[in-house]
Design an enzyme around this catalytic site. Sequence first.
Site, PDB file in Angstrom:
ATOM      1  N   ASN A 104       0.831  -1.202   0.000  1.00 55.46           N
ATOM      2  CA  ASN A 104       0.000   0.000   0.000  1.00 55.46           C
ATOM      3  C   ASN A 104       0.869   1.257   0.000  1.00 55.46           C
ATOM      4  O   ASN A 104       1.967   1.263   0.541  1.00 55.46           O
ATOM      5  CB  ASN A 104      -0.927   0.008   1.225  1.00 55.46           C
ATOM      6  CG  ASN A 104      -1.871  -1.185   1.209  1.00 55.46           C
ATOM      7  OD1 ASN A 104      -2.078  -1.786   0.165  1.00 55.46           O
ATOM      8  ND2 ASN A 104      -2.396  -1.555   2.369  1.00 55.46           N
ATOM      9  N   ASP A 106      -0.546   4.312   0.921  1.00 53.92           N
ATOM     10  CA  ASP A 106      -1.328   5.355   1.614  1.00 53.92           C
ATOM     11  C   ASP A 106      -0.695   5.863   2.907  1.00 53.92           C
ATOM     12  O   ASP A 106      -1.173   6.833   3.498  1.00 53.92           O
ATOM     13  CB  ASP A 106      -2.759   4.843   1.888  1.00 53.92           C
ATOM     14  CG  ASP A 106      -2.782   3.521   2.669  1.00 53.92           C
ATOM     15  OD1 ASP A 106      -3.680   2.692   2.411  1.00 53.92           O
ATOM     16  OD2 ASP A 106      -1.867   3.296   3.503  1.00 53.92           O
ATOM     17  N   HIS A 121       5.985  -0.429  -2.530  1.00 53.78           N
ATOM     18  CA  HIS A 121       5.524   0.310  -3.726  1.00 53.78           C
ATOM     19  C   HIS A 121       5.542   1.812  -3.517  1.00 53.78           C
ATOM     20  O   HIS A 121       4.887   2.546  -4.245  1.00 53.78           O
ATOM     21  CB  HIS A 121       4.112  -0.152  -4.123  1.00 53.78           C
ATOM     22  CG  HIS A 121       4.092  -1.592  -4.556  1.00 53.78           C
ATOM     23  ND1 HIS A 121       2.950  -2.335  -4.588  1.00 53.78           N
ATOM     24  CD2 HIS A 121       5.092  -2.426  -4.951  1.00 53.78           C
ATOM     25  CE1 HIS A 121       3.246  -3.571  -5.003  1.00 53.78           C
ATOM     26  NE2 HIS A 121       4.536  -3.636  -5.231  1.00 53.78           N
ATOM     27  N   CYS A 129      10.753  14.537  -8.525  1.00 54.90           N
ATOM     28  CA  CYS A 129      10.976  14.954  -9.927  1.00 54.90           C
ATOM     29  C   CYS A 129      10.931  13.695 -10.804  1.00 54.90           C
ATOM     30  O   CYS A 129      11.536  12.681 -10.472  1.00 54.90           O
ATOM     31  CB  CYS A 129      12.359  15.606 -10.027  1.00 54.90           C
ATOM     32  SG  CYS A 129      12.904  15.885 -11.729  1.00 54.90           S
ATOM     33  N   PRO A 215     -11.590 -11.612   3.055  1.00 59.22           N
ATOM     34  CA  PRO A 215     -12.976 -12.093   2.962  1.00 59.22           C
ATOM     35  C   PRO A 215     -13.186 -13.055   1.802  1.00 59.22           C
ATOM     36  O   PRO A 215     -14.165 -13.778   1.743  1.00 59.22           O
ATOM     37  CB  PRO A 215     -13.800 -10.810   2.762  1.00 59.22           C
ATOM     38  CG  PRO A 215     -12.839  -9.743   2.414  1.00 59.22           C
ATOM     39  CD  PRO A 215     -11.485 -10.167   2.843  1.00 59.22           C
TER      40      PRO A 215
HETATM   41  C1  BV8 Z   1       8.305  -5.152 -11.828  1.00 55.98           C
HETATM   42  C2  BV8 Z   1       1.765   1.523  -6.603  1.00 55.98           C
HETATM   43  C3  BV8 Z   1      10.324  -5.456 -13.032  1.00 55.98           C
HETATM   44  C4  BV8 Z   1       1.151   2.431  -7.612  1.00 55.98           C
HETATM   45  C5  BV8 Z   1       1.419  -0.761  -7.444  1.00 55.98           C
HETATM   46  C6  BV8 Z   1       2.952  -9.443 -17.363  1.00 55.98           C
HETATM   47  C7  BV8 Z   1       3.012  -8.283 -18.110  1.00 55.98           C
HETATM   48  C8  BV8 Z   1       3.543  -7.101 -17.588  1.00 55.98           C
HETATM   49  C9  BV8 Z   1       4.059  -7.063 -16.284  1.00 55.98           C
HETATM   50  C10 BV8 Z   1       3.973  -8.230 -15.566  1.00 55.98           C
HETATM   51  C11 BV8 Z   1       3.447  -9.401 -16.076  1.00 55.98           C
HETATM   52  N1  BV8 Z   1       3.536 -10.341 -15.107  1.00 55.98           N
HETATM   53  C12 BV8 Z   1       4.073  -9.802 -14.004  1.00 55.98           C
HETATM   54  C13 BV8 Z   1       4.368  -8.530 -14.293  1.00 55.98           C
HETATM   55  C14 BV8 Z   1       5.019  -7.607 -13.396  1.00 55.98           C
HETATM   56  C15 BV8 Z   1       3.993  -6.665 -12.775  1.00 55.98           C
HETATM   57  C16 BV8 Z   1       2.767  -7.407 -12.271  1.00 55.98           C
HETATM   58  O1  BV8 Z   1       2.827  -8.121 -11.293  1.00 55.98           O
HETATM   59  N2  BV8 Z   1       1.641  -7.246 -12.977  1.00 55.98           N
HETATM   60  C17 BV8 Z   1       0.424  -7.931 -12.587  1.00 55.98           C
HETATM   61  C18 BV8 Z   1      -0.770  -7.001 -12.806  1.00 55.98           C
HETATM   62  C19 BV8 Z   1       0.315  -9.191 -13.436  1.00 55.98           C
HETATM   63  N3  BV8 Z   1       4.711  -6.110 -11.677  1.00 55.98           N
HETATM   64  C20 BV8 Z   1       5.402  -4.982 -11.872  1.00 55.98           C
HETATM   65  O2  BV8 Z   1       5.382  -4.323 -12.898  1.00 55.98           O
HETATM   66  C21 BV8 Z   1       6.286  -4.560 -10.709  1.00 55.98           C
HETATM   67  N4  BV8 Z   1       7.580  -4.235 -11.202  1.00 55.98           N
HETATM   68  O3  BV8 Z   1       8.000  -6.295 -11.943  1.00 55.98           O
HETATM   69  O4  BV8 Z   1       9.458  -4.600 -12.317  1.00 55.98           O
HETATM   70  C22 BV8 Z   1      11.534  -4.659 -13.269  1.00 55.98           C
HETATM   71  C23 BV8 Z   1      12.731  -5.080 -12.698  1.00 55.98           C
HETATM   72  C24 BV8 Z   1      13.879  -4.352 -12.942  1.00 55.98           C
HETATM   73  C25 BV8 Z   1      13.821  -3.200 -13.738  1.00 55.98           C
HETATM   74  C26 BV8 Z   1      12.615  -2.767 -14.273  1.00 55.98           C
HETATM   75  C27 BV8 Z   1      11.462  -3.503 -14.054  1.00 55.98           C
HETATM   76  C28 BV8 Z   1       5.708  -3.326 -10.051  1.00 55.98           C
HETATM   77  C29 BV8 Z   1       4.433  -3.696  -9.320  1.00 55.98           C
HETATM   78  C30 BV8 Z   1       3.995  -2.505  -8.456  1.00 55.98           C
HETATM   79  C31 BV8 Z   1       2.910  -1.713  -9.152  1.00 55.98           C
HETATM   80  N5  BV8 Z   1       2.429  -0.640  -8.273  1.00 55.98           N
HETATM   81  N6  BV8 Z   1       1.064   0.237  -6.601  1.00 55.98           N
HETATM   82  C32 BV8 Z   1      -0.211   2.907  -7.168  1.00 55.98           C
HETATM   83  O5  BV8 Z   1      -0.705   2.470  -6.121  1.00 55.98           O
HETATM   84  O6  BV8 Z   1      -0.778   3.738  -7.886  1.00 55.98           O
HETATM   85  S1  BV8 Z   1       0.579  -2.205  -7.399  1.00 55.98           S
HETATM   86  C33 BV8 Z   1      -0.929  -1.930  -6.710  1.00 55.98           C
HETATM   87  O7  BV8 Z   1      -1.756  -2.981  -7.140  1.00 55.98           O
HETATM   88  C34 BV8 Z   1      -0.939  -2.028  -5.228  1.00 55.98           C
HETATM   89  O8  BV8 Z   1       0.200  -1.470  -4.630  1.00 55.98           O
HETATM   90  C35 BV8 Z   1      -1.042  -3.493  -4.975  1.00 55.98           C
HETATM   91  O9  BV8 Z   1       0.215  -4.082  -4.928  1.00 55.98           O
HETATM   92  C36 BV8 Z   1      -1.708  -3.986  -6.209  1.00 55.98           C
HETATM   93  C37 BV8 Z   1      -3.126  -4.364  -5.900  1.00 55.98           C
HETATM   94  O10 BV8 Z   1      -3.034  -5.533  -5.206  1.00 55.98           O
HETATM   95  P1  BV8 Z   1      -3.729  -5.686  -3.782  1.00 55.98           P
HETATM   96  O11 BV8 Z   1      -3.063  -4.807  -2.802  1.00 55.98           O
HETATM   97  O12 BV8 Z   1      -3.767  -7.135  -3.532  1.00 55.98           O
HETATM   98  O13 BV8 Z   1      -5.165  -5.115  -3.952  1.00 55.98           O
HETATM   99  P2  BV8 Z   1      -6.320  -5.776  -4.775  1.00 55.98           P
HETATM  100  O14 BV8 Z   1      -7.306  -4.705  -5.027  1.00 55.98           O
HETATM  101  O15 BV8 Z   1      -5.739  -6.542  -5.897  1.00 55.98           O
HETATM  102  O16 BV8 Z   1      -6.946  -6.853  -3.779  1.00 55.98           O
HETATM  103  C38 BV8 Z   1      -7.531  -6.442  -2.564  1.00 55.98           C
HETATM  104  C39 BV8 Z   1      -7.697  -7.687  -1.741  1.00 55.98           C
HETATM  105  O17 BV8 Z   1      -8.205  -7.288  -0.484  1.00 55.98           O
HETATM  106  C40 BV8 Z   1      -8.686  -8.666  -2.339  1.00 55.98           C
HETATM  107  O18 BV8 Z   1      -8.181  -9.986  -2.219  1.00 55.98           O
HETATM  108  C41 BV8 Z   1      -9.917  -8.492  -1.450  1.00 55.98           C
HETATM  109  O19 BV8 Z   1     -10.633  -9.712  -1.290  1.00 55.98           O
HETATM  110  C42 BV8 Z   1      -9.289  -8.117  -0.140  1.00 55.98           C
HETATM  111  N7  BV8 Z   1     -10.124  -7.310   0.765  1.00 55.98           N
HETATM  112  C43 BV8 Z   1     -11.099  -6.438   0.440  1.00 55.98           C
HETATM  113  N8  BV8 Z   1     -11.596  -5.887   1.592  1.00 55.98           N
HETATM  114  C44 BV8 Z   1     -10.888  -6.423   2.621  1.00 55.98           C
HETATM  115  C45 BV8 Z   1      -9.946  -7.328   2.103  1.00 55.98           C
HETATM  116  N9  BV8 Z   1      -9.108  -8.031   2.877  1.00 55.98           N
HETATM  117  C46 BV8 Z   1      -9.185  -7.835   4.207  1.00 55.98           C
HETATM  118  N10 BV8 Z   1     -10.044  -6.971   4.781  1.00 55.98           N
HETATM  119  C47 BV8 Z   1     -10.912  -6.266   4.025  1.00 55.98           C
HETATM  120  N11 BV8 Z   1     -11.791  -5.417   4.618  1.00 55.98           N
END
Ligand code: BV8
Length: 248
Positions: A104, A106, A121, A129, A215
């Site tokens: 997160n 935030d 992240h 910048c 959940p």
């Molecule tokens: C990297 C900051 C390499 C920004 C974020 C295929 C193609 C292209 C790329 C990739 C690929 N496969 C893998 C990748 C890499 C990619 C990736 O993983 N993509 C995914 C989409 C497939 N990863 C990257 O690009 C990372 N970098 O790999 O770089 C590299 C190495 C060297 C040099 C250059 C490059 C960077 C990843 C970071 C991206 N930035 N955030 C911003 O916030 O604006 S990610 C962002 O999304 C969040 O930070 C978080 O990590 C993610 C969302 O995930 P969650 O936190 O799990 O949230 P989500 O909504 O998904 O789920 C919520 C969960 O909570 C649910 O399960 C729900 O049931 C539950 N919930 C709901 N309510 C509750 C609850 N649980 C408990 N209590 C509740 N009340």
Amino acid sequence: MKHDIPPELVELLRANPQSAALTGAGVSAESGIPTFRDAQTGLWARFDPLELATPQAYERDPDLVWRWYRWRRELIGQAEPNPGHRALASLEGLLDEFTLITQNVDGFHRAAGSRRLLELHGNINRTVCSRDRTPMSGFGEADSAPRCGQCGAPGRPDVVWFGEALPMDALQDAFEAARSCELFFSIGTSTAVEPAASLPFVALEAGATLVEINPERTALSDDAHHVITGMAGAVLPALVSEAFGQRV
Ligand code: BV8
């Protein structure tokens, strides 16, 4: 609603194990911050976060991306940490070794008192910048990205976009914590974004007890020793209260 905390988990916690936790957007959901998988609201409903949180989107239209982050910062500014954040901060004080790893941006874990914290992240409340990451003060509530005083490039939030590398130190410390812990929590994350999503599996392979709090089921649920189905803001305080008698 009473949450069934597995007695074995209460016993394990009382033995003061080296522990770590990975949190995702679900931990801030009860603070009113939409998760990435929730549909965005209002003006932003038609945008896909996976599209906007990229260097390409920023290249194409820095002011649009700036405005999206301004909207999210305003949401965060009107919200506050919830009992789930506070319970995790308490755990840091109750266990000798507890490392909190968050996806997160935030800042709520720090605001709730967590100090042994790895922000994989980045942090939306910091502006840098876009050319050389020099910190920039203030955000400029204007509709367009503020300009860097040194080089004139537009400012950007100090977060890691898709396709960008994570901060090396934080990532290495996170994998070290996962490899060396006896107890690993995966809380409020869909376990979909790499490399953070690998951390629970690294802990599992290293022999840790894996606990998921969510959940819904995720890609991790079948592998976890304990899956506690529920909201982090309710389950985590129940866990701290059951194991240590402390109310958060
Ligand atoms: C990297 C900051 C390499 C920004 C974020 C295929 C193609 C292209 C790329 C990739 C690929 N496969 C893998 C990748 C890499 C990619 C990736 O993983 N993509 C995914 C989409 C497939 N990863 C990257 O690009 C990372 N970098 O790999 O770089 C590299 C190495 C060297 C040099 C250059 C490059 C960077 C990843 C970071 C991206 N930035 N955030 C911003 O916030 O604006 S990610 C962002 O999304 C969040 O930070 C978080 O990590 C993610 C969302 O995930 P969650 O936190 O799990 O949230 P989500 O909504 O998904 O789920 C919520 C969960 O909570 C649910 O399960 C729900 O049931 C539950 N919930 C709901 N309510 C509750 C609850 N649980 C408990 N209590 C509740 N009340």
